[in-house]
Write a protein that holds these residues in place. Structure first.
Motif, PDB file in Angstrom:
ATOM      1  N   VAL A   1      66.502  -8.264  21.776  1.00 26.91           N
ATOM      2  CA  VAL A   1      67.737  -8.147  22.561  1.00 26.91           C
ATOM      3  C   VAL A   1      67.431  -7.711  23.994  1.00 26.91           C
ATOM      4  N   ASP A   2      66.535  -6.694  24.115  1.00 28.02           N
ATOM      5  CA  ASP A   2      66.205  -6.152  25.444  1.00 28.02           C
ATOM      6  C   ASP A   2      64.680  -6.087  25.580  1.00 28.02           C
ATOM      7  N   PRO A   3      64.047  -7.171  26.065  1.00 35.76           N
ATOM      8  CA  PRO A   3      62.579  -7.222  26.138  1.00 35.76           C
ATOM      9  C   PRO A   3      61.967  -6.092  26.968  1.00 35.76           C
ATOM     10  N   GLU A   4      62.586  -5.765  28.104  1.00 38.12           N
ATOM     11  CA  GLU A   4      62.012  -4.730  28.976  1.00 38.12           C
ATOM     12  C   GLU A   4      62.041  -3.360  28.312  1.00 38.12           C
ATOM     13  N   GLU A   5      63.147  -3.052  27.621  1.00 38.41           N
ATOM     14  CA  GLU A   5      63.249  -1.765  26.930  1.00 38.41           C
ATOM     15  C   GLU A   5      62.237  -1.692  25.791  1.00 38.41           C
ATOM     16  N   LEU A   6      62.083  -2.808  25.063  1.00 38.77           N
ATOM     17  CA  LEU A   6      61.097  -2.845  23.978  1.00 38.77           C
ATOM     18  C   LEU A   6      59.690  -2.667  24.529  1.00 38.77           C
ATOM     19  N   ARG A   7      59.397  -3.375  25.618  1.00 38.56           N
ATOM     20  CA  ARG A   7      58.065  -3.258  26.230  1.00 38.56           C
ATOM     21  C   ARG A   7      57.802  -1.811  26.662  1.00 38.56           C
ATOM     22  N   LYS A   8      58.808  -1.177  27.223  1.00 36.90           N
ATOM     23  CA  LYS A   8      58.682   0.223  27.654  1.00 36.90           C
ATOM     24  C   LYS A   8      58.406   1.141  26.465  1.00 36.90           C
ATOM     25  N   ASN A   9      59.145   0.925  25.360  1.00 41.79           N
ATOM     26  CA  ASN A   9      58.956   1.757  24.170  1.00 41.79           C
ATOM     27  C   ASN A   9      57.588   1.538  23.536  1.00 41.79           C
ATOM     28  N   LEU A  10      57.095   0.290  23.572  1.00 41.10           N
ATOM     29  CA  LEU A  10      55.769   0.011  23.028  1.00 41.10           C
ATOM     30  C   LEU A  10      54.687   0.665  23.881  1.00 41.10           C
ATOM     31  N   HIS A  11      54.859   0.632  25.196  1.00 38.03           N
ATOM     32  CA  HIS A  11      53.932   1.349  26.089  1.00 38.03           C
ATOM     33  C   HIS A  11      53.849   2.817  25.683  1.00 38.03           C
ATOM     34  N   GLN A  12      55.020   3.426  25.529  1.00 38.82           N
ATOM     35  CA  GLN A  12      55.091   4.851  25.174  1.00 38.82           C
ATOM     36  C   GLN A  12      54.409   5.103  23.835  1.00 38.82           C
ATOM     37  N   PHE A  13      54.688   4.242  22.859  1.00 37.53           N
ATOM     38  CA  PHE A  13      54.122   4.422  21.518  1.00 37.53           C
ATOM     39  C   PHE A  13      52.597   4.334  21.536  1.00 37.53           C
ATOM     40  N   LEU A  14      52.039   3.306  22.189  1.00 41.67           N
ATOM     41  CA  LEU A  14      50.591   3.127  22.205  1.00 41.67           C
ATOM     42  C   LEU A  14      49.900   4.236  22.983  1.00 41.67           C
ATOM     43  N   ALA A  15      50.509   4.699  24.055  1.00 43.51           N
ATOM     44  CA  ALA A  15      49.921   5.811  24.810  1.00 43.51           C
ATOM     45  C   ALA A  15      49.901   7.078  23.980  1.00 43.51           C
ATOM     46  N   ASP A  16      50.978   7.297  23.202  1.00 47.50           N
ATOM     47  CA  ASP A  16      51.073   8.514  22.391  1.00 47.50           C
ATOM     48  C   ASP A  16      50.018   8.565  21.290  1.00 47.50           C
ATOM     49  N   GLN A  17      49.488   7.390  20.881  1.00 43.50           N
ATOM     50  CA  GLN A  17      48.516   7.384  19.788  1.00 43.50           C
ATOM     51  C   GLN A  17      47.214   8.062  20.171  1.00 43.50           C
ATOM     52  N   THR A  18      46.989   8.224  21.469  1.00 42.76           N
ATOM     53  CA  THR A  18      45.719   8.817  21.917  1.00 42.76           C
ATOM     54  C   THR A  18      45.795  10.327  22.053  1.00 42.76           C
ATOM     55  N   ILE A  19      46.974  10.906  21.877  1.00 45.50           N
ATOM     56  CA  ILE A  19      47.115  12.338  22.114  1.00 45.50           C
ATOM     57  C   ILE A  19      46.566  13.122  20.936  1.00 45.50           C
ATOM     58  N   ALA A  20      45.737  14.118  21.248  1.00 42.74           N
ATOM     59  CA  ALA A  20      45.170  14.952  20.185  1.00 42.74           C
ATOM     60  C   ALA A  20      46.193  15.960  19.717  1.00 42.74           C
ATOM     61  N   GLU A  21      46.108  16.309  18.446  1.00 41.97           N
ATOM     62  CA  GLU A  21      46.993  17.337  17.902  1.00 41.97           C
ATOM     63  C   GLU A  21      46.431  18.704  18.265  1.00 41.97           C
ATOM     64  N   LEU A  22      47.217  19.490  18.968  1.00 41.89           N
ATOM     65  CA  LEU A  22      46.748  20.810  19.371  1.00 41.89           C
ATOM     66  C   LEU A  22      46.711  21.745  18.179  1.00 41.89           C
ATOM     67  N   PRO A  23      45.691  22.646  18.123  1.00 45.14           N
ATOM     68  CA  PRO A  23      45.668  23.628  17.049  1.00 45.14           C
ATOM     69  C   PRO A  23      46.826  24.594  17.183  1.00 45.14           C
ATOM     70  N   LYS A  24      47.216  25.156  16.078  1.00 39.76           N
ATOM     71  CA  LYS A  24      48.320  26.119  16.110  1.00 39.76           C
ATOM     72  C   LYS A  24      47.930  27.298  16.990  1.00 39.76           C
ATOM     73  N   ALA A  25      48.842  27.649  17.911  1.00 38.95           N
ATOM     74  CA  ALA A  25      48.527  28.699  18.867  1.00 38.95           C
ATOM     75  C   ALA A  25      48.401  30.056  18.189  1.00 38.95           C
ATOM     76  N   LYS A  26      47.394  30.808  18.610  1.00 37.04           N
ATOM     77  CA  LYS A  26      47.205  32.152  18.105  1.00 37.04           C
ATOM     78  C   LYS A  26      47.529  33.171  19.200  1.00 37.04           C
ATOM     79  N   GLN A  27      48.188  32.678  20.274  1.00 34.12           N
ATOM     80  CA  GLN A  27      48.432  33.530  21.414  1.00 34.12           C
ATOM     81  C   GLN A  27      49.862  34.056  21.406  1.00 34.12           C
ATOM     82  N   SER A  28      50.062  35.079  22.195  1.00 36.35           N
ATOM     83  CA  SER A  28      51.377  35.713  22.260  1.00 36.35           C
ATOM     84  C   SER A  28      52.332  34.884  23.102  1.00 36.35           C
ATOM     85  N   SER A  29      53.617  34.981  22.764  1.00 34.51           N
ATOM     86  CA  SER A  29      54.632  34.265  23.524  1.00 34.51           C
ATOM     87  C   SER A  29      54.943  35.024  24.813  1.00 34.51           C
TER      88      SER A  29
END
Length: 677
Positions: free
Chosen positions: A501-529
């Motif tokens: 329906v909306d090629p540009e919006e889909l392309r934008k969402n796919l960009h976001q999705f593929l970029a997000d796959q490279t992000i490492a999961e941060l360890p649970k913080a042991k620091q104070s708030s």
């Protein structure tokens, strides 16, 4: 106590009203795990002749005051449980400190170093004594010299290597070693890079990071006046072509003797490389490797296509192993364990290596340990095919920030999270970067720089949209993942199977999705708030007329409540006066801060909300000033992260600006912290 047990123990002590269920949910453990941990904790307490921790039928904990008195917890109740380290790590840190510090070390230094009670520090020293005895070293004490380590200098150097290797297994190990070292890291990075260039080699990322730390620690010892024997490693390699060529790369101010130079070069020669050649001919070693390859072919019926080429590649990788074995240096973890577990034929290869390795052991006069044999078997496995997959070289990056140490550390932490496929070596200033601009492939900077490296101009505080755009740009530039190609391939598949329906919006969402796959999961913080670093008495609402008066008012509570001395005030006013030397988040929030040596006594954040904005030396209209006192670096990053999130949230920021008193401001910070804990 074990690490988990320590965490459970201090959670119970610091939160008397905590129930079993709350603790299980907070630490993500089962009822059975909690019960087992409590039995171990109580056994440890009994060994110290202390009362046990009891549980009521309602799941509440009962602890005796004798426990808090024994562990001296009344002096450290504001410290996060993550500050407490298990005994093994404390022993490693203490030994490293004893081997590098020029101070006259007392028991006070030891318990302040590890943030434990005097009783625990004394027990740690007993454990340090046993640790050193096993390595032919002795822990000594005199009133004149304090605590120090006695023994052969070469043994101490080998122990330094072991200490750094083991500390890197802990979450805070890297930062601990950096703090103990007295050497600036950027010249060390430049030195290793120069060595790579001279040898035409590339170190693995693990080796490069290890070398940064072990060289800085060795140089710290060189300059510490602790050496009793300056000729501890003399005439080992100083007659080789390599030494003559590489000696000139070592800064003269780093060494006090020829032994120091030889030892630094041995460390560099013993580190694992990804690729590169040996610049000198070693016929004896080549002949030994040729014999090993022949025997390998005979036993496995595997014919190596280009034997000469394979021998040369083995020479590149096994020569560092020979140095390690010959001089008792520890092999760095390069991920072999995972390969061994998943490779069914590795055990067969290990048996083969155990048979064919005899010529190599005869040459070195030493038996190769199991971990080194594992590595050799891995090299032979598939003629290094898997090795090339394991060690894909990462781009090396620097983070350059004009906003001070705290913002630099926050930036590098966030960028490491965004780009796990990039090796971020250091956060540095523009002035320091100018000295070593060719040591990095990429630079993430807040200002344009003169460099041939690919640079990305970024703001210290990136929105989610800006982060996505940066990920997309960087990953496409360096070829880590061709997102554009991936998007177009996915678009083609979707067109075949569905109506778009909306090629540009889909392309934008796919960009976001593929970029997000490279992000490492941060360890649970042991620091104070954030809220744990401040208090209502450190927060003010004021009406002042210039930046000088505003900073004075913001700092006053920190001085009055012994968070900082007046030296802290003087340093911040001096640094703020320069348009090029202050820190901020956005254009309306200033976060003045300085190094701990400038009068910081303990961790604390002040807050001053201004009714009318004031003009800073750079022209920014500042509405909030947050003077930050950080005594223990790296323990405050979660708090800074929360502060940046609040500043980027217009609704929360307006709530702070519209607050009428310190209690309202504190409640906003407290509510935000509880929602995000």
């Amino acid at each position: 106590m074990k690490k988990r047990n320590l965490q459970i123990f201090f959670e119970i002590i610091r939160h008397p009203n905590l129930k079993s269920g709350d603790l299980e949910n907070k630490l993500h453990i089962t009822r059975r795990q909690l019960t087992y941990a409590l039995s171990q904790i109580n056994q440890d307490l009994a060994d110290q002749q202390l009362p046990k921790i009891e549980r009521t039928p309602r799941g509440e904990f009962i602890t005796s005051n004798k426990i808090t008195e024994f562990f001296n917890l009344e002096t450290v109740t504001d410290i996060n449980p993550g500050t407490y380290r298990e005994e093994k790590e404390r022993i490693l840190i203490t030994c490293l400190y004893l081997l590098t510090s020029d101070e006259l070390i007392s028991l006070t230094h030891i318990y302040d170093l590890n943030k434990v009670s005097r009783t625990t520090a004394f027990a740690d020293l007993k454990a340090v004594e046993k640790f050193l005895d096993k390595r032919n070293l002795q822990l000594k004490y005199t009133r004149k010299l304090g605590y120090f380590i006695k023994g052969p200098e070469l043994t101490k150097r080998n122990v330094l290597n072991y200490l750094v290797t083991q500390l890197l297994l802990y979450d805070d190990g890297h930062s601990v070693v950096e703090q103990i070292s007295q050497v600036t890291i950027e010249p060390v990075i430049h030195f290793i890079h120069s060595f790579e260039h001279a040898q035409k080699i590339t170190y693995s990322d693990e080796s490069f990071n290890f070398l940064m730390l072990i060289i800085s620690i060795n140089v710290t010892r060189n300059l510490s006046h602790l050496l009793e024997n300056a000729h501890y490693f003399e005439h080992q390699i100083d007659d080789t072509q390599e030494f003559i060529k590489l000696r000139q790369l070592i800064p003269n101010e780093w060494i006090t003797s020829n032994s120091d130079a030889e030892w630094l070069i041995i460390l560099l020669l013993s580190a694992n490389t990804i690729h590169g050649g040996i610049n000198i001919t070693n016929e004896t070693l080549i002949n030994v490797l040729q014999v090993m390859v022949d025997k390998f072919e005979q036993r496995t019926f595997i014919k190596i296509a280009d034997q000469n080429d394979f021998v040369n590649r083995l020479l590149t990788h096994l020569r560092p192993a020979i140095f390690r074995v010959r001089y008792n240096l520890h092999l760095q973890d390069i991920g072999i364990d995972q390969i061994v577990i998943s490779n069914s034929q590795h055990h067969f290869l290990m048996e083969t290596i155990s048979i064919i390795i005899e010529p190599l052991e005869k040459l070195t006069g030493k038996v190769f340990p199991t971990n080194e044999r594992n590595l050799i078997a891995f090299y032979f496995d598939g003629e290094l095919e898997k090795f090339s997959k394991l060690h894909t070289s990462k781009e090396r990056a620097a983070v350059v920030c004009t906003n001070g140490l705290i913002v630099s550390k926050l930036m590098i932490q966030n960028l490491r999270h965004l780009f796990p496929d990039i090796s971020f070596l250091s956060a540095t200033s523009a002035r320091e970067f100018e000295h070593f601009p060719s040591d990095y492939d990429l630079v993430f900077t807040t200002i344009p720089l003169k460099t041939n490296a690919k640079q990305y101009i970024i703001h210290p505080l990136l929105s989610e949209a800006e982060q996505a755009q940066l990920r997309y740009q960087v990953l496409n530039d360096i070829g880590v993942k061709n997102i554009q190609l991936g998007v177009e391939n996915l678009m083609a598949i979707i067109r075949k199977n569905a109506k778009i329906v909306d090629p540009e919006e889909l392309r934008k969402n796919l960009h976001q999705f593929l970029a997000d796959q490279t992000i490492a999961e941060l360890p649970k913080a042991k620091q104070s708030s954030l809220v744990s670093f401040t208090a209502p008495y450190l927060i003010q609402v004021g009406d002042v007329h210039d930046w000088h008066e505003a900073i004075n008012q913001a700092i006053n509570p920190l001085v009055e409540h012994d968070y900082v001395t007046n030296d802290f005030r003087t340093a911040l006013i001096k640094e703020t006066a320069s348009p090029e030397n202050y820190s901020f988040l956005g254009t309306h929030v200033a976060i003045p801060h300085t190094i701990p040596e400038n009068g910081v006594l303990k961790n604390g954040f002040g807050f001053l909300i201004l009714k009318e904005p004031i003009t800073y030396p750079n022209g920014f209209k500042i509405k909030m000033i947050v003077p930050i006192a950080v005594k223990d670096t790296d323990k405050h990053l979660k708090a800074i992260q929360e502060l940046t999130e609040i500043v980027s949230n217009k609704t929360l920021l307006e709530m702070l600006y519209n607050s009428e008193n310190s209690r309202q401001i504190y409640n906003i910070l407290e509510n935000y912290g509880s929602k995000n804990s």
